[in-house]
Design a protein around this motif. Structure first.
Motif, PDB file in Angstrom:
ATOM      1  N   UNK A   1       0.762  -1.051  -0.063  1.00 50.93           N
ATOM      2  CA  UNK A   1      -0.071  -0.042   0.170  1.00 50.93           C
ATOM      3  C   UNK A   1       0.972   1.408  -0.032  1.00 50.93           C
ATOM      4  N   UNK A   2       0.546   2.020  -0.926  1.00 48.95           N
ATOM      5  CA  UNK A   2       1.485   3.300  -1.024  1.00 48.95           C
ATOM      6  C   UNK A   2       1.094   4.237   0.380  1.00 48.95           C
ATOM      7  N   UNK A   3       1.955   4.971   0.702  1.00 48.32           N
ATOM      8  CA  UNK A   3       1.989   5.841   1.956  1.00 48.32           C
ATOM      9  C   UNK A   3       1.688   5.012   3.106  1.00 48.32           C
ATOM     10  N   UNK A   4       2.627   5.166   4.070  1.00 48.97           N
ATOM     11  CA  UNK A   4       2.456   4.109   5.426  1.00 48.97           C
ATOM     12  C   UNK A   4       0.981   4.247   5.931  1.00 48.97           C
ATOM     13  N   UNK A   5       0.443   3.056   6.348  1.00 48.90           N
ATOM     14  CA  UNK A   5      -0.584   2.956   7.032  1.00 48.90           C
ATOM     15  C   UNK A   5      -1.042   4.005   8.205  1.00 48.90           C
ATOM     16  N   UNK A 236       2.523   2.073  -6.399  1.00 50.99           N
ATOM     17  CA  UNK A 236       0.954   1.511  -6.869  1.00 50.99           C
ATOM     18  C   UNK A 236       0.592   0.593  -5.540  1.00 50.99           C
ATOM     19  N   UNK A 237      -0.830   0.505  -5.377  1.00 54.33           N
ATOM     20  CA  UNK A 237      -1.458  -0.134  -4.384  1.00 54.33           C
ATOM     21  C   UNK A 237      -1.146  -1.561  -4.526  1.00 54.33           C
ATOM     22  N   UNK A 238      -0.847  -2.188  -5.655  1.00 53.15           N
ATOM     23  CA  UNK A 238      -0.800  -3.596  -5.506  1.00 53.15           C
ATOM     24  C   UNK A 238       0.850  -4.064  -5.868  1.00 53.15           C
ATOM     25  N   UNK A 315       5.293   8.906 -13.937  1.00 53.18           N
ATOM     26  CA  UNK A 315       5.059   8.097 -12.466  1.00 53.18           C
ATOM     27  C   UNK A 315       3.762   8.100 -11.827  1.00 53.18           C
ATOM     28  N   UNK A 316       3.519   7.106 -11.198  1.00 50.11           N
ATOM     29  CA  UNK A 316       2.055   6.831 -10.846  1.00 50.11           C
ATOM     30  C   UNK A 316       2.297   7.311  -9.333  1.00 50.11           C
ATOM     31  N   UNK A 317       1.226   8.148  -9.008  1.00 46.15           N
ATOM     32  CA  UNK A 317       0.995   8.611  -7.626  1.00 46.15           C
ATOM     33  C   UNK A 317      -0.259   8.105  -7.182  1.00 46.15           C
ATOM     34  N   UNK A 318      -0.635   7.622  -6.169  1.00 45.21           N
ATOM     35  CA  UNK A 318      -1.716   7.237  -5.532  1.00 45.21           C
ATOM     36  C   UNK A 318      -2.746   8.768  -5.039  1.00 45.21           C
TER      37      UNK A 318
END
Ligand SMILES: *Cc1c(COP(=O)(O)O)cnc(C)c1O
Length: 424
Positions: A1-5, A236-238, A315-318
């Motif tokens: 998961x991007x960005x720490x939970x 990316x989320x996956x 680049x992908x950013x969520x």
């Protein structure tokens, strides 16, 4: 998961209040997450004789962030005079500083020397004779060429402008020794945003093999190897995060084997930027326009001046819409800034919760190569930066640019030249 939970859970309840207080857009960083990642990095290499991270200053050159790195015991990898100066201002001295530049000028060499004992990392054989004074400890950046593959951001080593080629690496060290160098280190950086720990282990093996070949010819052991930055984060989320413990074990085994053969192991240095701070930053921006032509566009109050990576590298950013429920309506949109550049887009044809004017949009993973890459094209001013402290308070750590800042370079004494050469 991007960005720490953890960061997400800390930030979401506060973000509306923070946005009201400071105004949008802003980057906000998470002190706790940065410290946790720093400790995890040290933990992964705890069984080495010496491990040190030299934070790549260009990733997030803010004194408040660098002060955290210094508290963690890290040094600083600098590539410009400004980065050296910034690191010195927060107290870094001597071998806290590594100067790794490419296409280095004489002014930069003098600044690195003036920083007193900083570790000089040379990028070419011809620079050996251009260093005004050869330090006792010298390092070269190695470029292995076609024997290794790179990746998209940095390119193939063979086509990359960095480093000393295989056939010049021994002559480079020998020439440095002639000029007075007595202590040696070896550096490389072949990839950027690499999630496969095996690649970094291969890089370590490559450096150790080179050290075994160079060392006898120089008649000196190598004090350190520096495997560069380039550790990746899951944008990316996956994507799975890099397996840091496996990286630590793999590199530990290589260095242990080296010690069994040679009685000592070099220190391991690293210059991670992205891995240390990337996931611990978010760009918070407010939706201000909604436009439906051939596509639907959500216009936000930030633009690529605050985050260039999507435009520069695709680049992908969520993206996340603050307060959006899971089951609400969705819409396929391009999320765009205001530059007169069609690539000024944070997301292209992305399915997002329906965004209304006034909604806060969180752009994840902007803690490295985000604000620092910004620019002023179109007269767009750079955003402010905030820090979410461990105690839950929020602190302004850089104000936004003003028009006065922007026009400052237009104030100077007149300087007119009437060339004597040329046609009258
Ligand atoms: C940019 C850079 C780094 C940091 O790269 P990350 O991908 O942020 O880890 C480290 N070392 C050098 C020489 C660099 O140019």
């Amino acid at each position: 998961m991007p960005m720490g939970d953890g960061f997400r859970q800390r930030l979401l309840p506060l973000v509306a209040e923070v946005a009201d207080h400071y105004g949008t857009p802003f980057h906000i960083y998470d002190e706790r997450g940065i410290r946790e990642t720093g400790r995890a990095l040290q933990q992964a290499f705890a069984n080495l004789e010496v491990f040190r991270e030299y934070y790549a200053v260009k990733a997030l050159p803010n004194p408040a962030i660098l002060a955290i790195m210094r508290e963690l015991g890290f040094g600083f990898d600098c590539s410009s005079i400004a980065e050296l100066e910034l690191s010195r201002r927060i107290g870094a001295r001597g071998d806290d500083l590594m100067f790794t530049s490419n296409n280095t000028s004489r002014e930069e060499f003098l600044a690195a020397a003036a920083a007193g004992g900083s570790i000089l990392n040379l990028d070419d054989l011809t620079l050996v004779d251009k260093v005004p004074e050869m330090p006792e400890l010298i390092c070269f950046r190695y470029n292995p060429g076609a024997v290794r593959t790179g990746n998209d951001i940095i390119g193939k080593p063979e086509e990359a402008k960095y480093g000393v080629s295989r056939d010049q690496i021994l002559p480079a060290y020998l020439r440095a020794r002639e000029r007075g160098a007595r202590r040696f280190g070896l550096h490389t950086m072949l990839v950027s945003n690499e999630l496969n720990h095996a690649y970094m282990i291969d890089t370590t093996r490559m450096l150790l093999e080179l050290v075994e070949w160079l060392s006898p010819q120089l008649g000196a052991p190598f004090e350190f190897i520096n495997i560069g930055g380039g550790l990746g984060i899951p944008y990316q989320p996956d994507q799975q995060p890099l397996d840091l413990p496996a990286l630590g074990r793999g590199i530990g085994e290589l260095l242990e084997r080296f010690r069994r053969r040679h009685g000592t192991m070099p220190a391991l240095f690293m210059e991670s930027g992205r891995f240390m701070t990337g996931p611990h930053g978010v760009l918070v921006t407010r939706a201000i326009n909604h436009k439906e032509i051939y596509r639907t566009y959500v216009g936000v109050d930030a633009c690529m001046a605050a985050l260039m990576r999507p435009a520069l590298y695709g680049a992908y950013h969520h993206l996340e819409v603050a307060g959006a429920g899971k089951d609400g309506p969705e819409e396929l949109v391009d999320v765009v800034g205001s530059l007169c550049e069609n690539n000024d887009k944070f997301a292209i044809q992305r399915l997002l919760p329906k965004i209304e004017d006034g909604d806060l949009v969180l752009i994840h993973d902007t803690g490295a190569h985000g604000h620092s890459m910004g620019f002023n094209y179109n007269g767009r001013l750079r955003t402010k930066e905030l820090l979410l402290r461990c105690d839950g308070s929020v602190e302004l750590i850089r104000r936004e640019e003003t028009l006065a800042d922007h026009f400052a370079t237009l104030e100077f004494p007149p300087d007119l030249l009437r060339p004597t050469a040329g046609v009258r």
